[in-house]
Design a protein around this motif. Structure first.
Motif, short mmCIF file in Angstrom:
data_model
loop_
_atom_site.label_atom_id
_atom_site.label_comp_id
_atom_site.label_asym_id
_atom_site.label_seq_id
_atom_site.Cartn_x
_atom_site.Cartn_y
_atom_site.Cartn_z
N LEU B 58 0.83 -1.21 0.00
CA LEU B 58 0.00 0.00 0.00
C LEU B 58 0.86 1.26 0.00
N ASP B 59 2.02 1.14 0.60
CA ASP B 59 2.94 2.28 0.68
C ASP B 59 4.23 1.89 -0.04
N ARG B 78 1.98 -1.55 -10.97
CA ARG B 78 0.94 -1.25 -9.99
C ARG B 78 -0.19 -2.28 -10.07
N LYS B 79 -0.44 -2.72 -11.30
CA LYS B 79 -1.50 -3.74 -11.50
C LYS B 79 -1.10 -5.06 -10.81
N ALA B 82 -1.51 -4.73 -7.16
CA ALA B 82 -2.93 -4.83 -6.82
C ALA B 82 -3.35 -6.29 -6.81
N SER B 83 -2.85 -7.07 -7.78
CA SER B 83 -3.17 -8.50 -7.83
C SER B 83 -2.61 -9.23 -6.61
N ARG B 85 -2.24 -7.95 -3.68
CA ARG B 85 -3.14 -7.65 -2.56
C ARG B 85 -4.44 -8.44 -2.68
N ALA B 86 -4.89 -8.61 -3.93
CA ALA B 86 -6.16 -9.31 -4.13
C ALA B 86 -6.04 -10.81 -3.86
N ALA B 111 -14.34 -8.49 -1.20
CA ALA B 111 -12.95 -8.95 -1.25
C ALA B 111 -12.71 -9.89 -2.43
N PHE B 113 -14.16 -9.40 -5.40
CA PHE B 113 -14.43 -8.68 -6.65
C PHE B 113 -13.27 -8.76 -7.64
N PHE B 114 -12.07 -8.88 -7.11
CA PHE B 114 -10.91 -8.61 -7.97
C PHE B 114 -10.17 -9.87 -8.42
#
Lengths: 513, 236
Positions: B58-59, B78-79, B82-83, B85-86, B111, B113-114
Motif C-alpha cells: 500500500l505504501d 501497480r497492476k 494490486a493482484s 493484494r487481491a 474482497a 471482486f478482484f
C-alpha cells in the motif's frame, strides 16, 4: 467482477445520494431536452422542405432559362478600353458609359426539341402563360392561363386533382381550374363547376396592327408630310437628319399605339373538367387555369396577352418574322424538364449549359438548402451544447464531492486489491450513469416539448386557415446523437474526477474519517 | 524452519515535513516465514504500521527492498501489486474499515471482486465465511448494526474469504473490549494453526507475547529487539 457488478455498485452509490444525483442529472436533462427540442424543430423544417420537394416532384424537375451572354464585339470593346486605361494612367477614371450588348439564345421549339433529346430527360415542356379573362355565368375573373402538354399532367407537379379529371387531349376544348383560382375568387362549391362551360378571352396584340398604324393613322397623312418638306433644304445634311429623326420617332409612336391598341378580342368556350390541387400556391409556377396546348397556340398566334416587353424581346432576339407570326417564331420564358430516376442532375445541367441555356435544378437547390439547414442545426445544437457543458460542470462537482466523501472507501477497495483502472472505471461508470439517466430523460422531455410546440404551432396555423404542417420531428439519428452526446459529455466530465480518484493514496485514504 | 516468505532489506520510509525529514522506517531488515505468527510491537510513531503498509504494497519505500516469495514487490507494476493484494494477502485494521452503507455479506463479498470469482460463488463463500465466524445471523446487517467485535470479525472474514497466504492485522484489537479482544486473539491463533502466516502490529506487548511466535519491537523506525516467544531474546 463484470460490467453488471460495476453497474450494480454504481446504481447503489447513486441511489444513496438520490437528491444529489437527481439535481445533477436534471442539468443534463434540461440541456438534452433543449438540444433535442431545438434540433427536432430543425429536422422538422428540413423534412418539411424535403417532403414538399418530393411531393411536387421537384427532385426530378429542372427549369431551363435563356442565357444572356456578352457579345464578342462588346467583349473586344471592353478589353480595348481596359488596355488603354492601363497605358494612360493607372489613376485615371474611365467615366464613359458601357452599354452591354447581350445576345439571347431563344428558348424556342428548336430548343425544346434539343432539350428533350438530352439523355435522362423524360419530358420537356414549355412554360406558356398569358393574361386572360374567364367568364362563368355572369361573373368575369381576370387571371392567368397556362398551357401544358398532356404528358406534363403525369408529373407530380400537376397530377393531383381536387375534383374531376384531367384534360383528355392536347386539342380538347377543356379546361382545368386550380384550387388557387377557387380560393382567390371565393367560389363556394367548386365541385359544382365540373362539366360547366366557361369562356376565356384575351386582348390580342400583333406586329401587323403596329405596322398598319405606321402608315395609316389619324395623326399621320403622307400628303401633308410631303407638303411640309422644304425641298430647297433637302441637300442640307442637318435638315435631312432632323426630318428623319422626327419621322422615325413619330413612326415608332404610331407602331406602339397600333400594337397595343388593336383591341381585338380572342375568345373560346371550354368545359371545366377538373380542379387541380395546387395546394393553395404550393405548386411553383402553376397559373390559375390550365388549358390545352392547341388553345394556347390559337391565342398565341393571334397575339393574345402579349405586351410591349414580349415584342421587344422577340425583336432583340431576332425571332420575329414580320410576315409570318406563326408558332415557329415563338419563344418561351422557360422550359421545364422532367428527369428520369437515377440520372445525375449535374450531368443534365452540363448538357443544358452546353446547348447555351441556363439550368436551374431544384435538387441542386435543395443541396444548398440542406447546407443552410446544416448551419441552422449546428447553431441550434451549439446552444444545446452550451447548456450541456454547464450541466457537465455539475457532474464534475458531484463526482469531486463523491470522491472526497468516499476517500476511505477508495482506500478500502485498494487494500482489497482494486487497481487504478478499477477505481477510475467505477467513477466513470457513475458519471456515465448520470449521463445515461439525464440523456434518456432529456430525450423524453425534449420529445414532450416538441409535441407541445407542434400542438401550439398547428393550432395557430389551423386558426389562420393555413394547412397545418408538422414542424417538429424526432428522427432516430437525433435520438441516438442526443444520447451519445449526453453520455459522452458526462463521461468527459467524469474523467478528471475518476482519474483523481484512481490516484488516491490508499494509506492516507484508510486513515481519513 | 518454514520457507522464507517475505524478506525486507534496508527498508526505509522517509517523509519530508517542511525542511526536516521524518524517518518513519529506517533501514529495517526483516524475514517472515510461512505459517509464522509475527507481532510487531512498539509505541505510537515507531513505524510499525508503516512497515505493515509497505509489506502489503500500500505504501512505497523510500529505499530498500521487499521480496515476497522471491519477487521484488516494488519492481512489480501497480497492476501486479494490486493482484498481490487481491490474491495473496488479507488485511485487518484497527478501525475495521468496513464500508458503512453495505451489509456484512456485501463487505465480505467485495474482497472477491478482484479475482474473477462469479457472483454466486462470491456470495456462497462470503456467507460460509461469516457463518464460520459466528455471524450467520448478521449477514444482512450493516456495520452500524453490529458491535465492535462483530465488525472486526466481519473484517477478518473479509480478509480470509479469499484464502490469503498472509494476514496483515494492524492493531486488530485496538478498538475492542477484553472479551472481544480474546475472541479475535483466539480467532487469529486458530487461523495461524491452519497454516496462515500472520503479521500483527500492536502496541499490546502482553497480547503479542501470548499469541505470537516471534515479536519484533520497534522504536524510531528501527528494530530494537527481536523476541522469540518461549525462548531467547536478541537485538536487531
Amino acid at each position: 467482477m463484470d460490467l453488471r457488478d460495476m453497474l450494480h455498485i454504481s446504481i447503489g452509490n447513486l441511489w444513496r445520494m438520490k437528491l444529489r444525483t437527481f439535481l445533477t442529472a436534471s442539468g443534463v436533462v434540461i440541456a438534452i431536452a433543449a438540444f433535442v427540442a431545438m434540433l427536432s424543430f430543425g429536422a422538422g423544417m428540413q423534412e418539411n422542405v424535403a417532403e414538399q420537394f418530393n411531393k411536387l416532384g421537384l427532385f426530378n424537375t429542372m427549369i431551363v432559362y435563356e442565357k444572356r451572354t456578352e457579345s464578342d464585339n462588346e467583349r473586344r470593346h471592353r478589353n480595348q478600353d481596359d488596355e488603354e486605361n492601363i497605358e494612360e494612367d493607372s489613376t485615371s477614371v474611365n467615366d464613359s458609359l458601357v452599354v452591354v450588348d447581350m445576345i439571347i439564345k431563344p428558348l424556342d421549339n428548336e430548343a425544346l426539341k434539343l432539350l428533350s433529346k438530352i439523355r435522362g430527360v423524360s419530358l420537356a415542356y414549355p412554360f406558356e402563360s398569358f393574361a386572360i379573362s374567364v367568364t362563368i355565368d355572369d361573373s368575369t375573373y381576370e387571371t392567368d392561363a397556362q398551357a401544358l402538354p398532356l404528358d406534363a399532367y403525369k408529373t407530380k407537379l400537376y397530377s393531383e386533382l381536387s375534383y374531376g379529371e384531367h384534360l383528355k387531349s392536347d386539342s380538347s376544348k377543356e379546361i382545368l381550374l386550380t384550387d388557387q383560382f377557387i380560393k382567390d375568387f371565393n367560389i363556394e362549391f367548386p365541385d359544382s363547376l365540373i362539366g360547366r362551360q366557361l369562356i376565356i378571352s384575351a386582348k390580342a396584340s400583333s406586329v401587323d396592327s403596329g405596322l398598319y398604324a405606321i402608315v395609316k393613322s389619324d395623326s399621320f397623312n403622307i400628303i401633308d408630310k410631303v407638303k411640309e418638306l422644304k425641298f430647297d433644304s433637302l441637300l442640307n445634311k442637318d435638315y435631312v437628319s432632323t426630318v428623319l429623326k422626327t419621322e422615325a420617332n413619330d413612326a415608332i409612336g404610331r407602331f406602339v399605339d397600333g400594337y397595343m391598341n388593336r383591341n381585338e378580342i380572342v375568345s373560346d368556350t371550354l368545359i371545366i373538367v377538373g380542379i387541380l390541387d395546387n395546394g393553395t400556391g404550393r405548386r411553383t409556377s402553376s397559373k390559375q387555369i390550365l388549358i390545352p396546348m392547341s388553345i394556347a397556340e390559337k391565342f398565341n398566334s393571334k397575339g393574345a396577352g402579349r405586351g410591349m416587353m414580349d415584342m421587344f424581346s422577340m425583336v432583340s432576339g431576332g425571332q420575329i418574322d414580320l410576315f409570318n407570326q406563326g408558332s415557329e417564331s415563338k419563344s418561351f420564358s422557360k422550359i421545364t424538364l422532367n428527369i428520369e430516376q437515377g440520372f445525375l442532375h449535374k450531368n443534365i445541367a452540363d448538357s443544358v449549359k452546353a446547348l447555351g441555356y441556363r439550368p436551374f435544378s431544384y435538387a441542386q437547390e435543395f443541396e444548398e438548402i440542406q447546407q443552410i439547414f446544416l448551419y441552422f442545426d449546428m447553431g441550434l445544437g451549439l446552444i444545446g451544447l452550451i447548456a450541456l457543458i454547464t450541466a457537465s460542470l455539475g457532474i464534475v462537482n458531484t463526482m469531486v464531492m463523491s470522491i472526497i466523501e468516499r476517500k476511505r472507501e477508495i482506500g478500502i477497495l485498494k487494500s482489497l486489491g482494486a487497481d487504478e483502472t478499477y477505481i477510475k472505471f467505477l467513477f466513470l461508470t457513475e458519471s456515465g450513469m448520470i449521463g445515461t439517466i439525464g440523456a434518456s430523460a432529456g430525450i423524453v422531455f425534449g420529445w414532450l416539448i416538441s409535441r407541445l410546440g407542434s400542438f401550439i404551432v398547428r393550432s395557430f396555423m389551423e386558426k389562420e386557415g393555413v394547412d397545418a404542417i408538422e414542424l417538429f420531428t424526432m428522427p432516430i439519428w437525433l435520438v441516438l446523437t442526443a444520447f451519445a452526446i449526453g453520455l459522452t459529455v458526462a463521461l468527459a466530465a467524469g474523467y478528471f474526477p475518476a482519474s483523481k480518484a484512481a490516484k488516491v493514496d490508499p494509506v492516507e485514504a484508510l486513515r481519513s474519517d | 524452519m518454514n520457507k522464507l516468505w517475505i524478506e525486507t532489506a534496508n527498508l526505509c520510509r522517509h517523509y519530508k515535513r517542511g525542511t526536516s525529514t521524518v524517518k518513519a522506517v529506517d533501514g529495517v531488515d526483516l524475514q517472515i516465514y510461512q505459517s509464522e505468527y509475527l507481532a510487531i510491537v512498539g509505541s505510537s510513531g515507531s513505524g510499525k504500521s508503516t512497515i505493515l503498509n509497505m509489506l502489503a504494497g500500500l505504501d512505497t519505500p523510500s529505499d530498500g527492498t521487499v521480496h515476497v516469495d522471491g519477487t521484488n514487490l516494488f519492481k512489480m507494476s501497480r497492476k501486479e501489486i494490486a493482484s498481490y493484494r487481491a490474491d495473496k494477502i488479507g488485511m485487518v485494521f484497527q478501525s475495521f474499515n468496513l464500508i458503512p452503507h453495505h451489509t456484512a455479506l456485501y463487505n465480505v463479498e467485495m474482497a472477491l471482486f478482484f479475482d474473477d470469482t462469479p457472483k454466486d460463488e462470491r456470495i456462497a463463500k462470503a456467507t460460509a465465511m461469516l457463518e464460520s465466524l459466528g455471524l450467520g445471523e448478521r449477514l444482512d446487517h450493516k456495520p452500524s448494526d453490529l458491535s465492535g467485535g462483530e465488525q472486526q470479525r466481519v473484517a477478518v472474514a473479509r480478509a480470509l474469504v479469499k484464502n490469503p497466504t498472509v494476514l496483515f492485522a494492524d492493531e486488530p484489537t485496538g478498538n475492542l473490549d477484553q472479551e472481544n479482544t480474546n475472541q479475535i486473539a483466539k480467532l487469529l491463533k486458530d487461523l495461524n494453526k491452519k497454516g496462515i502466516t500472520i503479521v500483527i502490529v500492536t502496541h499490546d506487548l502482553p497480547f503479542a507475547k501470548e499469541n505470537a511466535d516471534r515479536i519484533i519491537r520497534m522504536d524510531y523506525g528501527k528494530i530494537v529487539e527481536v523476541i522469540k516467544n518461549g525462548g531467547s531474546n536478541g537485538s536487531a
